[in-house]
Design an enzyme around this catalytic site. Sequence first.
Site, PDB file in Angstrom:
ATOM      1  N   TRP A  13       0.808  -1.222   0.000  1.00 55.60           N
ATOM      2  CA  TRP A  13       0.000   0.000   0.000  1.00 55.60           C
ATOM      3  C   TRP A  13       0.841   1.271   0.000  1.00 55.60           C
ATOM      4  CZ3 TRP A  13       1.911   2.322   4.244  1.00 55.60           C
ATOM      5  CH2 TRP A  13       2.352   1.510   5.287  1.00 55.60           C
TER       6      TRP A  13
ATOM      7  N   LYS B 174      -2.482  -8.399  -7.651  1.00 58.08           N
ATOM      8  CA  LYS B 174      -3.298  -8.270  -6.438  1.00 58.08           C
ATOM      9  C   LYS B 174      -2.731  -7.139  -5.585  1.00 58.08           C
ATOM     10  CE  LYS B 174      -3.394  -9.480  -2.282  1.00 58.08           C
ATOM     11  NZ  LYS B 174      -4.082  -8.281  -1.769  1.00 58.08           N
TER      12      LYS B 174
ATOM     13  N   GLU C  22      10.609  -8.538  -2.493  1.00 62.22           N
ATOM     14  CA  GLU C  22      11.150  -7.264  -2.038  1.00 62.22           C
ATOM     15  C   GLU C  22      10.533  -6.988  -0.677  1.00 62.22           C
ATOM     16  OE1 GLU C  22      13.349  -6.494  -5.556  1.00 62.22           O
ATOM     17  OE2 GLU C  22      13.302  -5.370  -3.686  1.00 62.22           O
ATOM     18  N   LEU C  23      11.341  -7.116   0.365  1.00 68.91           N
ATOM     19  CA  LEU C  23      10.758  -7.128   1.714  1.00 68.91           C
ATOM     20  C   LEU C  23      11.191  -5.908   2.529  1.00 68.91           C
ATOM     21  CD1 LEU C  23      11.263 -10.960   2.261  1.00 68.91           C
ATOM     22  CD2 LEU C  23       9.350  -9.767   1.175  1.00 68.91           C
TER      23      LEU C  23
ATOM     24  N   CYS D 118      10.225   1.315   2.068  1.00 70.22           N
ATOM     25  CA  CYS D 118      11.131   0.217   2.426  1.00 70.22           C
ATOM     26  C   CYS D 118      12.584   0.663   2.399  1.00 70.22           C
ATOM     27  CB  CYS D 118      10.913  -0.944   1.485  1.00 70.22           C
ATOM     28  SG  CYS D 118      11.008  -0.443  -0.242  1.00 70.22           S
TER      29      CYS D 118
ATOM     30  N   GLU E  82      12.131  -3.022  11.813  1.00 68.66           N
ATOM     31  CA  GLU E  82      11.692  -1.947  10.926  1.00 68.66           C
ATOM     32  C   GLU E  82      10.474  -1.249  11.548  1.00 68.66           C
ATOM     33  OE1 GLU E  82       9.556  -3.320   7.459  1.00 68.66           O
ATOM     34  OE2 GLU E  82      10.583  -1.843   6.228  1.00 68.66           O
TER      35      GLU E  82
HETATM   36  P1  NAD Z   1       2.082  -7.210   3.944  1.00 70.06           P
HETATM   37  O1  NAD Z   1       3.099  -8.255   3.763  1.00 70.06           O
HETATM   38  O2  NAD Z   1       1.111  -7.352   5.043  1.00 70.06           O
HETATM   39  O3  NAD Z   1       1.185  -7.024   2.617  1.00 70.06           O
HETATM   40  C1  NAD Z   1       1.762  -6.877   1.355  1.00 70.06           C
HETATM   41  C2  NAD Z   1       0.862  -7.568   0.323  1.00 70.06           C
HETATM   42  O4  NAD Z   1       0.766  -8.948   0.621  1.00 70.06           O
HETATM   43  C3  NAD Z   1      -0.578  -7.051   0.299  1.00 70.06           C
HETATM   44  O5  NAD Z   1      -1.041  -7.038  -1.021  1.00 70.06           O
HETATM   45  C4  NAD Z   1      -1.314  -8.098   1.094  1.00 70.06           C
HETATM   46  O6  NAD Z   1      -2.692  -8.185   0.784  1.00 70.06           O
HETATM   47  C5  NAD Z   1      -0.593  -9.353   0.668  1.00 70.06           C
HETATM   48  N1  NAD Z   1      -0.702 -10.494   1.591  1.00 70.06           N
HETATM   49  C6  NAD Z   1      -1.037 -10.487   2.907  1.00 70.06           C
HETATM   50  N2  NAD Z   1      -1.013 -11.752   3.385  1.00 70.06           N
HETATM   51  C7  NAD Z   1      -0.645 -12.547   2.364  1.00 70.06           C
HETATM   52  C8  NAD Z   1      -0.400 -13.949   2.246  1.00 70.06           C
HETATM   53  N3  NAD Z   1      -0.560 -14.788   3.266  1.00 70.06           N
HETATM   54  N4  NAD Z   1       0.017 -14.434   1.052  1.00 70.06           N
HETATM   55  C9  NAD Z   1       0.193 -13.620  -0.003  1.00 70.06           C
HETATM   56  N5  NAD Z   1      -0.031 -12.286   0.053  1.00 70.06           N
HETATM   57  C10 NAD Z   1      -0.437 -11.759   1.221  1.00 70.06           C
HETATM   58  O7  NAD Z   1       2.892  -5.882   4.022  1.00 70.06           O
HETATM   59  P2  NAD Z   1       2.520  -4.565   4.766  1.00 70.06           P
HETATM   60  O8  NAD Z   1       2.918  -4.732   6.173  1.00 70.06           O
HETATM   61  O9  NAD Z   1       1.155  -4.118   4.470  1.00 70.06           O
HETATM   62  O10 NAD Z   1       3.528  -3.597   3.987  1.00 70.06           O
HETATM   63  C11 NAD Z   1       4.590  -3.018   4.579  1.00 70.06           C
HETATM   64  C12 NAD Z   1       5.821  -3.867   4.426  1.00 70.06           C
HETATM   65  O11 NAD Z   1       6.193  -3.952   3.065  1.00 70.06           O
HETATM   66  C13 NAD Z   1       7.006  -3.258   5.122  1.00 70.06           C
HETATM   67  O12 NAD Z   1       7.672  -4.241   5.862  1.00 70.06           O
HETATM   68  C14 NAD Z   1       7.900  -2.765   4.018  1.00 70.06           C
HETATM   69  O13 NAD Z   1       9.244  -2.697   4.290  1.00 70.06           O
HETATM   70  C15 NAD Z   1       7.588  -3.721   2.944  1.00 70.06           C
HETATM   71  N6  NAD Z   1       7.863  -3.101   1.646  1.00 70.06           N
HETATM   72  C16 NAD Z   1       8.971  -3.491   0.971  1.00 70.06           C
HETATM   73  C17 NAD Z   1       9.296  -2.904  -0.241  1.00 70.06           C
HETATM   74  C18 NAD Z   1      10.520  -3.311  -1.036  1.00 70.06           C
HETATM   75  O14 NAD Z   1      10.612  -2.968  -2.220  1.00 70.06           O
HETATM   76  N7  NAD Z   1      11.476  -4.009  -0.451  1.00 70.06           N
HETATM   77  C19 NAD Z   1       8.489  -1.905  -0.740  1.00 70.06           C
HETATM   78  C20 NAD Z   1       7.371  -1.521  -0.008  1.00 70.06           C
HETATM   79  C21 NAD Z   1       7.064  -2.146   1.185  1.00 70.06           C
END
Ligand code: NAD
Length: 548
Positions: free
Chosen positions: A168, A192, A265-266, A299, A397
Amino acid sequence: MATDTRPTAVTTASTLSSERLTALADGAVGGSDEPIDVTAPATTERIGRVPAAAAGDVARAVEAARESSAGSAWADRPARERAAVLDRFADRVTENRAELLDLLQLETGKSRRTAAEEILEVPMACQYLVGNGPAVMADERRAAAIPGLTTATVTYDPVGVVGVISPWNYPMTLAAADVLPALLAGNGVVLKPDEKTPYTALALAELLEAAGLPEGVLTVVTGRGEPAGPALVDHVDHVAFTGSTETGRAVAARAGRNLIDCSLELGGNNPLVVLADADLETAARGAVQACFSNAGQLCLSAERLYVVESVYDAFLEAFVRETDRLTLGTAYDYDADVGSLIDAAQLDRVRSHVDDARDRGATVETGGQHRPDVAPYCFEPTVLTGVEPDATVACTETFGPVVSVTPVADADAAVTAANDSPYGLNASVWCGDTAHGEAVARRIECGTVCVNDGILSGWGARDAPMGGVGDSGIGRRHGPEGIRRFLEPWTVSVSRVGPFTFPDRIPTGWIVSGSLAAASTVRHVSRNARAVTRRVKQAVTDRRRPRE
Ligand code: NAD
């Protein structure tokens, strides 16, 4: 007189209406689960409703993407034709920027300045892909087993259907970073988006179709993380995931069970290092940008600052001063620097990290306050000092506008501190002597390290791979690596002299010793050739060096 009950978050955006949001939602695959209410973080009002895909809906969407790709022969079109679609898409983004900016602000609560980064960034991504993608995907001649007698040619085909799961925080940039190269590579794509930010993804798909992408080659599935995410991983041929480390592990485990490839990408807990010879005013301004863009929900944001002792006080003074200059706001104009956090959970996380650090004796140099007067989830850019190494904010983080500043003895100590983390996504080094800064940067274990810049020179180097190590992920986006992950390489090798077998008339023992002796001679000759080349290069360099 009837009261206007439409959410003010929508009506105050000059380009948006509830009808427009409904039309965008109609572009999503239908869902059998309870629809998802989407909320504007800046006001907490419900702005609309999108379908929630159940596992079966996702499976059908992947099948439909497969059929649409085959039906439109998307993969069979020349790469330049597919690239032309991306080229036109960049034009559409530029033309429709006002609505895209409004949408981004509406569903994320970010400031317009931060939203503008996404609009500027996507056409740049297209430019790289259009200019370089076709060459990256072209057939390649590789070194043959026996030069002259055999050949080896590598061809690249799309993997099939790519599942993109996006977060998001940068709903346009981070969806586009995977969707565009996957499409360019000839794949069908099912995207998605995060359930909090579906509208930008739907607008992106609409603009791609307007740019000439055949209908159905890109499908947007709006759905909750579970069940939609796992269902997607179960049906696609590659999954490109951006999100938290915890979810990334679950995605990787599932992809592993299904024997499909994934790029992840985490998260990051990114270090920023200030060396003794840095221009401290520049470093302070750069650090503010590196730490507080998108309210720290990035991130690549710096969260741990390590400053060499001799300049610690002066840097801290400048950094706090520059942080105090940031303005807060979520209006649809360019006045504010920092907008809202995404939701109440993110606000709680940020607050708890600050409280934990304070309870362990940290000092809040500036910020530290929730600002509901600006927006319900707004939190001040916060600078902490005296943070214990085991405080939550130091080890994990935060993904918010909170950073710690810590003095270190010298560059070596800064590198040790920077590397003391399970993450390894992004870092920066601030210095006067850039050659020394680059040497320090090379010792920091992060996928990207910028010198005298926080983020943009690394992210903007489109030809260079970008991604993380350790808990920050697997695989790379950008550069040839960012395209090739969506391609299956095939090797065809041709022998001009038929099969290579032991000839009947010569004793096998002779062949074995003869072959090994020949291989050893080749290695010896190559070693000598390399040594000569090195000596010649050194001599040329010595001749060019100015005399004392
Ligand atoms: P999240 O992992 O909860 O959600 C990310 C996506 O995964 C959403 O679309 C969500 O609906 C989906 N999702 C949730 N559960 C799932 C499952 N069991 N299987 C598959 N998909 C699933 O992430 P968040 O906490 O909302 O986002 C923030 C995190 O994202 C932070 O940790 C940030 O560092 C990371 N992030 C990393 C990057 C990068 O490029 N490295 C960029 C942006 C955000």
